[in-house]
Design a protein around this motif. Structure first.
Motif, PDB file in Angstrom:
ATOM      1  N   LEU A   1       0.823  -1.216   0.000  1.00  0.00           N
ATOM      2  CA  LEU A   1       0.000   0.000   0.000  1.00  0.00           C
ATOM      3  C   LEU A   1       0.855   1.263   0.000  1.00  0.00           C
ATOM      4  O   LEU A   1       0.512   2.243  -0.669  1.00  0.00           O
ATOM      5  N   ILE A   2       1.961   1.245   0.732  1.00  0.00           N
ATOM      6  CA  ILE A   2       2.854   2.406   0.753  1.00  0.00           C
ATOM      7  C   ILE A   2       3.422   2.661  -0.635  1.00  0.00           C
ATOM      8  O   ILE A   2       3.443   3.792  -1.118  1.00  0.00           O
ATOM      9  N   VAL A   3       3.870   1.605  -1.294  1.00  0.00           N
ATOM     10  CA  VAL A   3       4.426   1.760  -2.648  1.00  0.00           C
ATOM     11  C   VAL A   3       3.356   2.286  -3.596  1.00  0.00           C
ATOM     12  O   VAL A   3       3.583   3.243  -4.354  1.00  0.00           O
ATOM     13  N   GLY A   4       2.179   1.682  -3.560  1.00  0.00           N
ATOM     14  CA  GLY A   4       1.110   2.104  -4.458  1.00  0.00           C
ATOM     15  C   GLY A   4       0.675   3.539  -4.228  1.00  0.00           C
ATOM     16  O   GLY A   4       0.534   4.320  -5.178  1.00  0.00           O
ATOM     17  N   CYS A   5       0.483   3.910  -2.977  1.00  0.00           N
ATOM     18  CA  CYS A   5       0.051   5.275  -2.672  1.00  0.00           C
ATOM     19  C   CYS A   5       1.136   6.298  -2.965  1.00  0.00           C
ATOM     20  O   CYS A   5       0.843   7.403  -3.435  1.00  0.00           O
ATOM     21  N   ALA A   6       2.371   5.949  -2.684  1.00  0.00           N
ATOM     22  CA  ALA A   6       3.460   6.897  -2.924  1.00  0.00           C
ATOM     23  C   ALA A   6       3.581   7.229  -4.403  1.00  0.00           C
ATOM     24  O   ALA A   6       3.745   8.402  -4.773  1.00  0.00           O
TER      25      ALA A   6
ATOM     26  N   GLN B   1      -0.181   8.833  -5.646  1.00  0.00           N
ATOM     27  CA  GLN B   1      -0.638  10.087  -5.059  1.00  0.00           C
ATOM     28  C   GLN B   1       0.436  11.175  -5.086  1.00  0.00           C
ATOM     29  O   GLN B   1       0.131  12.332  -5.324  1.00  0.00           O
ATOM     30  N   ILE B   2       1.667  10.808  -4.812  1.00  0.00           N
ATOM     31  CA  ILE B   2       2.745  11.799  -4.798  1.00  0.00           C
ATOM     32  C   ILE B   2       3.397  11.893  -6.169  1.00  0.00           C
ATOM     33  O   ILE B   2       3.828  12.949  -6.587  1.00  0.00           O
ATOM     34  N   GLY B   3       3.460  10.781  -6.866  1.00  0.00           N
ATOM     35  CA  GLY B   3       4.023  10.781  -8.211  1.00  0.00           C
ATOM     36  C   GLY B   3       5.471  10.369  -8.229  1.00  0.00           C
ATOM     37  O   GLY B   3       6.041   9.946  -7.222  1.00  0.00           O
TER      38      GLY B   3
ATOM     39  N   PRO C   1      11.161  12.871  -6.176  1.00  0.00           N
ATOM     40  CA  PRO C   1      12.105  12.269  -5.223  1.00  0.00           C
ATOM     41  C   PRO C   1      11.426  11.790  -3.935  1.00  0.00           C
ATOM     42  O   PRO C   1      11.760  10.725  -3.416  1.00  0.00           O
ATOM     43  N   LEU C   2      10.475  12.552  -3.415  1.00  0.00           N
ATOM     44  CA  LEU C   2       9.762  12.133  -2.214  1.00  0.00           C
ATOM     45  C   LEU C   2       8.947  10.866  -2.475  1.00  0.00           C
ATOM     46  O   LEU C   2       8.906   9.957  -1.643  1.00  0.00           O
ATOM     47  N   GLY C   3       8.330  10.772  -3.619  1.00  0.00           N
ATOM     48  CA  GLY C   3       7.576   9.575  -3.972  1.00  0.00           C
ATOM     49  C   GLY C   3       8.464   8.341  -4.047  1.00  0.00           C
ATOM     50  O   GLY C   3       8.093   7.265  -3.585  1.00  0.00           O
ATOM     51  N   TRP C   4       9.660   8.499  -4.615  1.00  0.00           N
ATOM     52  CA  TRP C   4      10.589   7.370  -4.709  1.00  0.00           C
ATOM     53  C   TRP C   4      11.107   6.954  -3.335  1.00  0.00           C
ATOM     54  O   TRP C   4      11.277   5.773  -3.059  1.00  0.00           O
TER      55      TRP C   4
END
Length: 70
Positions: free
Chosen positions: A21-26, A29-31, A34-37
């Motif tokens: 879920l963290i990977v999917g949402c990151a 939602q964030i794209g 760098p923060l998403g990665w």
């Protein structure tokens, strides 16, 4: 093995689901920023600890291996 498992089955399942879920949402939602990665990488680490059944942070905190709890 070079390590002893320190997580039970329910915790492993929860970590695997949470990591996915963290990977999917990151990434959705964030794209792909760098923060998403970084957040996606933390989800991958959570998933890997679930697959191996060993968490280094829990071991450093003093959590005993599962076989020794009895």
């Amino acid at each position: 093995m070079l390590y002893r498992k320190n997580m039970g089955g329910k915790e492993r399942a929860a970590r695997l689901l949470g990591g996915a879920l963290i990977v999917g949402c990151a990434l959705t939602q964030i794209g792909f920023t760098p923060l998403g990665w970084v957040l996606a990488a933390s989800g991958v680490v959570a998933g890997l600890t679930a697959l191996f059944g060993f968490c280094p942070a829990c071991a450093m905190a003093g959590r005993r291996p599962i076989e020794e709890r009895r």
